[in-house]
Design a protein around this motif. Structure first.
Motif, mmCIF file in Angstrom:
data_model
loop_
_atom_site.group_PDB
_atom_site.id
_atom_site.type_symbol
_atom_site.label_atom_id
_atom_site.label_comp_id
_atom_site.label_asym_id
_atom_site.label_seq_id
_atom_site.Cartn_x
_atom_site.Cartn_y
_atom_site.Cartn_z
ATOM 1 N N SER A 159 25.936 10.452 63.776
ATOM 2 C CA SER A 159 26.558 9.533 64.734
ATOM 3 C C SER A 159 28.078 9.576 64.712
ATOM 4 N N TRP A 160 28.663 10.407 63.853
ATOM 5 C CA TRP A 160 30.123 10.496 63.820
ATOM 6 C C TRP A 160 30.646 11.089 65.128
ATOM 7 N N THR A 161 31.788 10.630 65.549
ATOM 8 C CA THR A 161 32.525 11.299 66.631
ATOM 9 C C THR A 161 33.705 12.067 66.053
ATOM 10 N N HIS A 162 34.337 11.505 65.011
ATOM 11 C CA HIS A 162 35.410 12.159 64.284
ATOM 12 C C HIS A 162 35.267 11.800 62.804
ATOM 13 N N VAL A 163 35.792 12.669 61.943
ATOM 14 C CA VAL A 163 35.817 12.386 60.515
ATOM 15 C C VAL A 163 37.074 13.017 59.933
ATOM 16 N N ARG A 164 37.708 12.283 59.027
ATOM 17 C CA ARG A 164 38.871 12.817 58.333
ATOM 18 C C ARG A 164 38.465 13.179 56.910
ATOM 19 N N ILE A 165 38.743 14.424 56.522
ATOM 20 C CA ILE A 165 38.413 14.907 55.187
ATOM 21 C C ILE A 165 39.708 15.416 54.574
ATOM 22 N N GLY A 166 40.152 14.747 53.508
ATOM 23 C CA GLY A 166 41.456 15.102 52.966
ATOM 24 C C GLY A 166 42.506 14.878 54.041
ATOM 25 N N GLY A 167 43.280 15.910 54.338
ATOM 26 C CA GLY A 167 44.310 15.789 55.361
ATOM 27 C C GLY A 167 43.928 16.374 56.696
ATOM 28 N N VAL A 168 42.631 16.615 56.917
ATOM 29 C CA VAL A 168 42.185 17.285 58.137
ATOM 30 C C VAL A 168 41.274 16.359 58.938
ATOM 31 N N ARG A 169 41.554 16.245 60.218
ATOM 32 C CA ARG A 169 40.706 15.479 61.122
ATOM 33 C C ARG A 169 39.796 16.453 61.860
ATOM 34 N N PHE A 170 38.505 16.156 61.864
ATOM 35 C CA PHE A 170 37.505 16.996 62.522
ATOM 36 C C PHE A 170 36.848 16.233 63.659
ATOM 37 N N ARG A 171 36.506 16.952 64.700
ATOM 38 C CA ARG A 171 35.737 16.403 65.814
ATOM 39 C C ARG A 171 34.295 16.853 65.675
ATOM 40 N N PHE A 172 33.370 15.950 65.933
ATOM 41 C CA PHE A 172 31.941 16.282 65.923
ATOM 42 C C PHE A 172 31.642 17.284 67.029
ATOM 43 N N GLY A 173 30.969 18.376 66.681
ATOM 44 C CA GLY A 173 30.560 19.355 67.671
ATOM 45 C C GLY A 173 29.126 19.146 68.109
ATOM 46 N N GLU A 174 28.208 19.122 67.114
ATOM 47 C CA GLU A 174 26.786 18.938 67.410
ATOM 48 C C GLU A 174 26.019 18.837 66.109
ATOM 49 N N VAL A 175 24.822 18.282 66.185
ATOM 50 C CA VAL A 175 23.890 18.341 65.071
ATOM 51 C C VAL A 175 23.384 19.784 64.984
ATOM 52 N N CYS A 176 23.149 20.255 63.764
ATOM 53 C CA CYS A 176 22.777 21.659 63.553
ATOM 54 C C CYS A 176 21.261 21.842 63.589
ATOM 55 N N ASP A 177 20.809 22.700 64.490
ATOM 56 C CA ASP A 177 19.388 23.042 64.522
ATOM 57 C C ASP A 177 19.104 24.056 63.426
ATOM 58 N N ARG A 178 17.932 23.934 62.798
ATOM 59 C CA ARG A 178 17.613 24.751 61.631
ATOM 60 C C ARG A 178 16.506 25.745 61.945
ATOM 61 N N ARG A 204 12.634 16.107 64.536
ATOM 62 C CA ARG A 204 12.350 17.078 65.584
ATOM 63 C C ARG A 204 12.604 16.452 66.950
ATOM 64 N N TRP A 205 13.432 17.116 67.739
ATOM 65 C CA TRP A 205 13.602 16.749 69.149
ATOM 66 C C TRP A 205 14.097 17.980 69.890
ATOM 67 N N ASP A 206 13.915 17.982 71.180
ATOM 68 C CA ASP A 206 14.275 19.129 72.019
ATOM 69 C C ASP A 206 13.655 20.426 71.526
ATOM 70 N N GLY A 207 12.490 20.307 70.906
ATOM 71 C CA GLY A 207 11.767 21.492 70.451
ATOM 72 C C GLY A 207 12.347 22.150 69.212
ATOM 73 N N LYS A 208 13.296 21.483 68.510
ATOM 74 C CA LYS A 208 13.934 22.064 67.330
ATOM 75 C C LYS A 208 13.946 21.050 66.189
ATOM 76 N N THR A 209 14.248 21.539 64.984
ATOM 77 C CA THR A 209 14.428 20.657 63.827
ATOM 78 C C THR A 209 15.906 20.658 63.451
ATOM 79 N N TRP A 210 16.383 19.534 62.847
ATOM 80 C CA TRP A 210 17.825 19.318 62.730
ATOM 81 C C TRP A 210 18.204 18.821 61.345
ATOM 82 N N PHE A 211 19.298 19.393 60.811
ATOM 83 C CA PHE A 211 19.823 18.929 59.517
ATOM 84 C C PHE A 211 21.263 19.405 59.393
#
Length: 238
Positions: A159-178, A204-211
């Motif tokens: 559910s993140w939209t952005h996250v700051r790790i150390g001195g770097v701000r990241f934007r959420f791209g997508e949940v990773c399909d496995r 499982r959604w959209d025919g894929k599994t996610w982690f």
């Protein structure tokens, strides 16, 4: 860094599972230390400065720099097929695919889909709690993350939209399909049904599994790369 066959076609651990057993450790000067089980010492590979580009088949990037004959021979011997090690000449040249959350100007290595894959210890603990009792607890290495965090509720990262790790701000791209790669033990190369079997019941959604989630660094104007992250950096959803 990437692996290709003599024609420049990318080769991954999907096709050659034994690649999972190799390691590539970056050095302070930008080179690599390649190692395989049983090696007396790693092979040092220097940055191929001045090398002429060769054609490769990576999407959105059609050429790369050859790492050199020594690295090719090392890799080919261990994989028992002719292979070449290649270097990405410019980390911003290959754009992140918009289908995976990319915006104009955002660059990607020779990875599949996103600049950084983040997973959570809390999410792995929940996955192992869901997994049948006759299955050994899964190690995080199955998911091949770049970064592992802890301290949140399971799957809070979805559910993140952005996250700051150390001195770097990241934007959420997508949940990773496995894919089925996660069902291969990277040490023994033994195959099983999990985690895909368990993820299919709970994630499982959209025919894929996610982690895990793919993140994209928000670089300062003019920066080619983000500042380095370090073990122990604070993680803050924002």
């Amino acid at each position: 860094m990437g692996v290709v066959d003599p024609d420049g076609t990318p080769v991954t651990a999907r096709e050659r599972n034994a690649l999972l057993g190799l390691t590539a450790e970056p050095t302070a000067d930008g080179g690599l230390l390649l190692a395989a089980p049983g090696d007396a010492e790693p092979l040092r590979v220097e940055v191929p400065i001045g090398a002429a580009p060769i054609p490769v088949g990576h999407s959105r990037q059609r050429e790369a720099l050859p790492a050199g004959d020594e690295a090719d021979a090392w890799l080919s011997e261990r994989m028992r097929m002719p292979l070449r090690l290649v270097w990405q000449p410019d980390p911003l040249r290959r754009p992140v695919n918009p289908a995976h959350g990319g915006l104009p100007g955002e660059g990607l290595s020779l990875a599949d889909a996103g600049p950084l894959l983040l997973t959570s210890e809390a999410s792995l603990a929940q996955l192992n709690a869901w997994t049948p009792d006759d299955v050994q607890p899964l190690d995080m290495v199955r998911f091949r993350p770049n970064l592992v965090v802890d301290g949140e509720e399971p799957f809070a990262e979805d559910s993140w939209t952005h996250v700051r790790i150390g001195g770097v701000r990241f934007r959420f791209g997508e949940v990773c399909d496995r894919c089925v790669m996660t069902t291969i033990d990277p040490t023994s190369l033994a195959r099983g049904k999990d985690p895909i079997r368990t993820l299919a019941k709970h994630r499982r959604w959209d025919g894929k599994t996610w982690f895990g989630v793919r993140l994209i660094p928000e670089l300062e104007d003019g920066a080619a790369t983000a500042p380095r992250l370090a073990v122990g950096d604070e993680v803050e959803a924002c």
